[in-house]
Enzyme design. Structure first.
Site, mmCIF file in Angstrom:
data_model
loop_
_atom_site.group_PDB
_atom_site.id
_atom_site.type_symbol
_atom_site.label_atom_id
_atom_site.label_comp_id
_atom_site.label_asym_id
_atom_site.label_seq_id
_atom_site.Cartn_x
_atom_site.Cartn_y
_atom_site.Cartn_z
ATOM 1 N N LYS A 1 9.966 31.792 83.875
ATOM 2 C CA LYS A 1 8.724 31.283 84.428
ATOM 3 C C LYS A 1 8.349 31.955 85.753
ATOM 4 O O LYS A 1 7.211 32.414 85.923
ATOM 5 C CB LYS A 1 8.908 29.777 84.613
ATOM 6 C CG LYS A 1 7.925 29.108 85.482
ATOM 7 C CD LYS A 1 8.392 27.711 85.762
ATOM 8 C CE LYS A 1 9.499 27.697 86.798
ATOM 9 N NZ LYS A 1 9.280 26.739 87.881
ATOM 10 N N THR A 2 9.296 32.001 86.662
ATOM 11 C CA THR A 2 8.994 32.588 87.965
ATOM 12 C C THR A 2 8.653 34.064 87.822
ATOM 13 O O THR A 2 7.797 34.597 88.504
ATOM 14 C CB THR A 2 10.191 32.423 88.913
ATOM 15 O OG1 THR A 2 10.565 31.049 88.925
ATOM 16 C CG2 THR A 2 9.827 32.841 90.317
ATOM 17 N N ASP B 1 2.432 26.571 90.155
ATOM 18 C CA ASP B 1 3.797 26.474 89.637
ATOM 19 C C ASP B 1 4.119 25.003 89.352
ATOM 20 O O ASP B 1 3.571 24.118 89.997
ATOM 21 C CB ASP B 1 4.757 27.031 90.703
ATOM 22 C CG ASP B 1 6.151 27.215 90.169
ATOM 23 O OD1 ASP B 1 6.311 27.246 88.934
ATOM 24 O OD2 ASP B 1 7.080 27.348 90.984
ATOM 25 N N GLU B 2 5.004 24.742 88.427
ATOM 26 C CA GLU B 2 5.443 23.362 88.138
ATOM 27 C C GLU B 2 4.263 22.406 87.949
ATOM 28 O O GLU B 2 4.213 21.339 88.562
ATOM 29 C CB GLU B 2 6.332 22.844 89.279
ATOM 30 C CG GLU B 2 7.516 23.710 89.606
ATOM 31 C CD GLU B 2 8.715 23.482 88.703
ATOM 32 O OE1 GLU B 2 8.537 22.910 87.589
ATOM 33 O OE2 GLU B 2 9.816 23.887 89.092
ATOM 34 N N ARG C 1 20.622 23.177 82.419
ATOM 35 C CA ARG C 1 21.098 23.878 83.615
ATOM 36 C C ARG C 1 22.287 24.757 83.270
ATOM 37 O O ARG C 1 22.679 25.626 84.036
ATOM 38 C CB ARG C 1 21.549 22.897 84.719
ATOM 39 C CG ARG C 1 20.489 21.978 85.270
ATOM 40 C CD ARG C 1 19.258 22.694 85.683
ATOM 41 N NE ARG C 1 18.271 22.664 84.619
ATOM 42 C CZ ARG C 1 17.189 23.423 84.580
ATOM 43 N NH1 ARG C 1 16.965 24.293 85.529
ATOM 44 N NH2 ARG C 1 16.329 23.356 83.576
ATOM 45 N N GLN D 1 10.118 18.981 81.463
ATOM 46 C CA GLN D 1 10.877 18.891 82.712
ATOM 47 C C GLN D 1 10.157 18.061 83.755
ATOM 48 O O GLN D 1 10.416 18.180 84.947
ATOM 49 C CB GLN D 1 11.153 20.293 83.259
ATOM 50 C CG GLN D 1 12.162 21.054 82.420
ATOM 51 C CD GLN D 1 12.549 22.365 83.069
ATOM 52 O OE1 GLN D 1 13.177 22.394 84.113
ATOM 53 N NE2 GLN D 1 12.164 23.464 82.434
#
Length: 862
Positions: A63-64, A251-252, A689, A343
């Site tokens: 994503k980043t 973002d997010e 994770r 998430q």
DNA sequence: CATCTGGTTATTTTT
DNA sequence: TAACCAGATG
């Protein structure tokens, strides 16, 4: 800040292989260099520059990377200059990360990206520029929660509201939630406004806002809410920003709240023509059914304030062209939101999963791109996580897949109680350590922070290095806020909240009575507290002792303010902390964390160096300070599931998967099905994770609020696919009479879980269990009696356990450098003396924490 | 004004 | 159980 000299490779995420073979490679060579290595979906997300885009980026899908590459692409295509791109994140950490990666990608410093930052820092920046339009001065203070509560307490007192029944903290939370929803005092639905303080809640909210203006202060919520008001009341200002930002990246997105959504909506409209009103800028459609329902449904239809129109607030000046404005659908900017509905774990803090679920409704014609190739976890882990999250209904639906090997299965281990759980994990950690695993690659993720204690205790006895991530943030610590309050008082003598905070810290004999007197003076003459202090000192209203003390303080501040002209701000800070006696106060303090606090103060002063002057430092400190460092030595990470979002580890331990704890009973009670789904997302976040190993644990007995209670394994265990999961026996649990039998019966129970989740009877069984669980709001503690008896049983078990710990310690073979009765200091437990020595293993009676077994390398002579 | 004591209450946490 | 806070005490 970001050095161009950083190694180019450093920022490349994980071990992402060059995507998909020949075709991709062929295409990759076609495009610019920075597009190399992107998979087709990522590439599409980067290259689709026009119109709204929603990138659904599952865990570990890069994503980043997409976000930063997209910025690079916009710049290199010449579509916008750096200062024309608005790029918002939630956390400073995420913003830093993006700056870093961008710098590496462009091989250039990113100083030219002034609008890359958190919602709050960007909102605050815009607000400072136009402060006077929202009745503030550009050097306004950003209040922290403490200040807010103190202020609200005063207001509650003034209204004669019993702050026992109506705590200020609760109101602070309420106001915050209103602000999260974009509601100014007049917009709060009447019913809600009346729900606090015998109907006075809404009124106090209004007074609170007024007081903030007088204090020249804003709280966190205001940074956005006042920004929205600024835009709504000043269309020309809004237009200026709409013109400036050619591209918007978020973002997010799943974590955005209503206020953030509105803010984005305003900025993402194409600029309207001058002279037109809000109707152009905010189409009526903006009030989506969701928002309308939320805002409108909770108030009486007959209320005069017409809550339905809340979000399309009446502009200060009536709209001159309402009719024509309505039919036009203003063009949308090039906005790209990246997020993962699976998430979304901050619903309880105001995040609206709906924002992401309804994206294509809010932004018509939006292109939705799914990133489903996971480059992080092995097959079994990913399958387990995917299967689990598939039980959620409110989701857009993604299926993560990997080309990685299956790897090890996810393990599920039952233990007798939480202590045994900690012991079992401790042993596994030692085994990992022995096998050469770097402890930095290991994390323990818990649902609630009280679970950490048991692990800390265990790790301390084992001498296993660990670090706790999360907890109070740096700038939230008392000593930091005290120090800041001194500096704030110097910088702005009208900052009553700051002055009040430190007027008697360290103790100067200026207690409530004195402060009350100052307040009275200040209110009567409409002057700040500090000036009131100056005046009161000239009178004989105070007892000589207090009067002298206060006079000294006023003089000190005068001196510091004078010194400010001739001293650097860092030096000044040192002088202030020293002369005020604040440093000394902590030096004298013998408690465990005093040393840490002094370190923090040093760190604060050091961090000031990065700023030009005191003013600049204070403006940014509350928004930008976070603990980051702690890279340090090799250690196991211990944190909550929430703070683990965005991180990854080779080995992830997930203890406490029990009904009531995880999913949390409270969430279930308060949020119902939505709460359960959020808990499930939390479980999904936990599992994803892990890169190579995920290990789940549950205990049969857990002590909650001091009493033992029996627990049922989490329903999430039933939702894991049997094929990807392995049931293992608790290592710490083997070998005791009695517990083996219990463990076996546990496993019987578990045996069924794998196959049962899909059977027809499963739903019903689940429902039954839920009913049992739901009805036992008291049942959690109900079994207590049956376990008081088992308490003696478990106490006998504790014997061998302790010996076991000592054996481990002895095996290291070194002799301790300490002797009996030595006075020692421990980072966590503070001061104490040695009462027993066993190899390198010490038993220490701590002054505060009681008797503990500690490995000698963890203490120093005091 | 500072210190002691008893009653109360127990997630998750950017900014 | 333990930590925190508010009111009573010295």
């Amino acid at each position: 800040m970001t050095e161009p000299s950083k190694l180019p490779h450093h920022g490349v995420p994980e071990h992402q292989p060059v995507a998909g073979g020949i075709a991709a490679r062929a295409r990759a060579t076609a495009g610019p260099q920075y597009l190399n290595g992107l998979n087709p979906e990522q590439r599409e997300a980067v290259e689709t520059l026009d119109g709204p885009v929603l990138v659904l980026a599952g865990a570990g899908t890069g994503k980043t990377r997409v976000l930063t590459t997209r910025i690079a692409h916009i710049l290199s295509q010449g579509r916008a200059r750096p200062q024309e791109i608005l790029s918002v994140t939630f956390t400073n950490k995420a913003a830093r990360e993006m700056k870093l990666r961008l710098g590496q990608m462009l091989g250039q410093a990113v100083e030219g990206m002034p609008w890359l930052g958190t919602f709050h820092s960007i909102g605050g920046r815009i607000l400072r520029i136009h402060a006077e339009l929202v009745q503030l001065k550009s050097n306004f203070t950003v209040l922290d929660v403490d200040d807010q509560v103190r202020l609200l307490k005063q207001l509650l007192q003034a209204e004669n509201i019993d702050d026992k029944r109506w705590p200020a903290r609760m109101l602070a939370g309420l106001i915050d939630s209103w602000k999260n929803r974009g509601l100014s005092p007049s917009q709060v639905p009447a019913g809600e406004a009346a729900s606090f303080g015998n109907g006075k809640g809404g009124k106090i909210y209004a007074t609170y806002q007024e007081r903030l203006k007088i204090l020249n202060a804003a709280d966190f919520g205001d940074l956005l809410l006042e920004n929205i008001r600024l835009f709504r009341e000043n269309p020309d200002v809004l237009r200026q920003y709409q013109n400036r930002f050619k591209f918007i990246l978020v973002d997010e997105y799943q974590d955005t709240n209503v206020a953030q959504y509105l803010w984005l909506r305003l900025l993402s409209q194409a600029p309207s023509r001058p002279g037109r009103s809000l109707a152009d800028v905010i189409p009526g459609d903006l009030t989506s059914p969701r928002l309308r329902g939320e805002v409108g449904s909770q108030s009486d239809p007959g209320e005069g304030d017409s809550p339905q129109t809340v979000l399309v607030e009446t502009p200060p000046h009536p709209d001159p062209l309402p009719a024509s404005g309505e039919s036009e659908q203003p063009a949308l900017k090039n906005i790209c939101c990246v997020g993962d509905d699976d998430q979304s774990i901050y619903g309880w803090r105001g995040a609206e999963v709906d924002n992401i679920l309804r994206f294509d409704h809010d932004f018509p014609g939006a292109k939705v791109i799914r990133l489903e190739r996971n480059y992080r976890s092995t097959g079994h882990i990913l399958a387990a996580a995917s299967h689990l999250i598939a039980h959620n209904e409110g989701r857009l639906g993604k299926t993560l897949r990997t080309e990685d090997v299956d790897g090890e299965k996810v393990t599920v281990t039952g233990s007798w109680d939480s202590e045994e759980e900690a012991r079992a994990i401790g042993e596994e950690l030692e085994e990992l350590q022995r096998s050469g695993e770097n402890l930095n690659n290991v994390a323990i993720l818990v649902r609630a922070s009280f679970q950490m204690r048991e692990f800390e205790d265990r790790f301390v006895t084992l001498g296993l290095p660990y670090r706790v991530i999360g907890g109070p943030r740096f700038y939230e610590r008392a000593e930091i806020r005290d120090a800041l309050a001194y500096l704030r008082t110097i910088n702005s003598p009208a900052d009553d909240l700051a002055f009040e905070r430190i007027v008697n810290v360290p103790k100067r004999g200026l207690g409530d009575a004195t402060v009350q007197l100052l307040h009275d003076h200040a209110r009567k003459r409409r002057i700040p507290l500090f000036e009131a202090a100056r005046a009161v000192v000239e009178t004989d209203e105070l007892k000589p002792k207090a009067r002298g003390s206060l006079r000294d303080l006023v003089m000190q501040f005068d001196r510091w303010r004078a010194q400010r002209e001739v001293t650097s701000h860092t030096e000044l800070a040192e002088i202030v902390l020293d002369e005020s006696g604040y440093t000394e106060m902590w030096q004298k303090d013998r408690s465990a964390d005093a040393a840490g606090r002094l370190d923090n103060l040093k760190e604060l002063v050091r961090s000031m160096e990065e700023f030009e002057n005191l003013q600049g430092f204070l403006e940014h400190i509350s928004l930008v300070m976070d603990r980051d460092g702690e890279a340090g030595d090799e250690a196991v990470s211990l944190m909550t599931l929430h703070s683990a979002k965005g991180l990854e580890f080779d080995n992830v331990f997930l203890p406490g998967w029990e009904e009531g704890l995880f999913p949390s009973q409270r969430t279930l009670d308060e949020q119902g099905r939505a709460g359960l789904e959020e808990e499930r997302r939390l479980a999904h976040v936990g599992l994803t994770r892990a890169r190579r190993r995920a290990k789940i644990y549950f205990a049969t007995n857990r002590r909650i609020h001091g009493t033992w209670s029996t627990t049922i394994p989490s329903r999430f265990l039933d939702e894991l696919p049997a094929h990807n999961v392995e049931i293992t026996e608790s290592k710490g649990g083997s070998g005791w009479g009695g517990s083996g039998g219990y463990g076996a019966s546990r496993f019987d129970n578990l045996e069924s879980f794998g196959s049962s989740y899909s059977t027809p009877g499963w739903q019903r069984a689940q429902a039954n269990r839920n009913r049992g669980g739901g009805g036992r709001s008291g049942g959690f503690e109900e079994r207590q009696s049956s376990f008081t008896s088992s308490d003696s049983f478990s106490r006998t078990k504790r014997g061998p356990m302790v010996i076991e710990g000592e054996l481990v310690a002895k095996s290291t073979g070194t002799t301790s450098e300490f002797s009996l009765d030595d006075r020692v200091f421990h980072q966590k437990f503070g001061y104490g003396h040695v009462v027993k020595i066993d190899g390198n293993k010490l038993t220490i009676a701590f002054e505060k924490a009681g008797e503990k077994k500690v490995v000698d390398s963890f203490v120093e002579r005091a």
